[in-house]
Scaffold this motif. Structure first.
Motif: not given
Ligand code: BJW
Length: 236
Positions: A14-15, A18, A27, A32, A155, A157, A182-186, A208
């Protein structure tokens, strides 16, 4: 010195969008802060309150259209890199916007889906999402009502393109992680996977701020991705 004949894998989050005016998730004032994940981002939420989930996505899409959101220099630099790259190239984004495509990126996987498509949960019919999601929508193929949902990955899926992604990770020489917490797996595990299986890869993070995985990278470039990527790409 970066060798453009090597294989490069770029992961974005997402960053990267941004600076185009799209909010991130975790953030301060991110999505969220205003919505509970379990109310909008799981199949259970959709079953319990489908129109609430539909509206969450309708509003995000409307906001992007209303703001006429455009790619920023970070998207552009990634597209430039693809243009000049001579080895194999893969861009994997977690984002559901289409700003990488608008900037000219071609070889891209939307591992969490996109706001551009919807599908019927009953018969899998695909739709171009040029209408508002609505529980009264009747699928033109199977006639079921209220089964058409946005084609994003909630989540629990399975993310898209994982076979291709892991095949590419196995031959990756250079890995860039841009604008993801790097919070959301995989996706969050790609850096661990590379560290474990592919010890030769060069691993660069662009964020950032420091993340909880920064120490796993060869180098972290701290600052807005538009600026740090610009410097990185022009140094190649
Ligand atoms: C800047 C900036 C600038 C700001 N320049 N930087 C326990 C342990 C391990 C795993 C799990 C667990 N419990 C559950 C799980 C699995 C789960 C998971 O990971 N949960 C965690 C929360 C622990 N994952 C899943 O369920 C996934 N599926 C899965 O694992 O399936 C397995 C499977 C296999 C086979 C068959 C069946 C199943 C699915 C994950 C789906 C995530 N979906 C979302 C929503 C998508 C739709 C929507 O947009 O509404 O995806 S959630 C949300 O988070 C979205 C994003 O893509 C994702 C990641 O977020 P991202 O992009 O990192 O954003 P932020 O906000 O977190 O970070 C932004 C960053 O930008 C920050 O660091 C800032 O500093 C930076 N930034 N401005 C540079 N200008």
């Amino acid at each position: 010195m970066i060798d453009i004949k090597k294989n490069i894998f770029i992961l974005t989050g997402a960053g990267v969008s941004k600076e185009s005016g799209i909010e991130t998730f975790r953030e301060k004032d991110g999505l969220w802060d205003n919505f509970r994940i379990e109310d909008v981002c799981t199949i259970e939420a959709f079953i319990k309150n489908p129109q609430f989930v539909n509206d969450f996505y309708n509003q995000r899409k409307k906001k992007m259209n209303d703001l006429k959101v455009k790619p920023n220099p970070a998207h552009e630099k990634i597209a430039n890199l693809e243009n000049k790259w001579q080895g194999e190239f893969l861009l994997v984004t977690q984002n559901i916007d289409n700003l990488h495509e608008k900037a000219g990126s071609k070889k891209i996987i939307h591992m969490h889906g996109t706001l551009e498509h919807a599908y019927c949960m009953n018969c899998n019919e695909k739709y171009k999402l040029d209408f508002e999601l609505n529980v009264d929508f009747i699928c033109k193929r199977c006639n079921s009502k209220g089964q058409v949902r946005v084609d994003v990955v909630w989540f629990g899926e399975q993310p898209k393109g994982l076979d291709l992604i892991y095949n590419f990770l196995n031959k990756t020489d250079i890995f860039l992680s841009v604008g993801t917490s790097n919070n959301v797996y995989p996706a969050a595990g790609f850096i661990d996977y590379l560290n474990k299986t592919n010890r030769k890869a060069e691993l660069y993070e662009f964020n950032i701020d420091k993340t909880n995985k920064s120490e796993l990278f060869t180098k972290s470039f701290i600052g807005p991705a538009s600026e740090t990527l610009k410097k990185f790409v022009s140094s190649i």
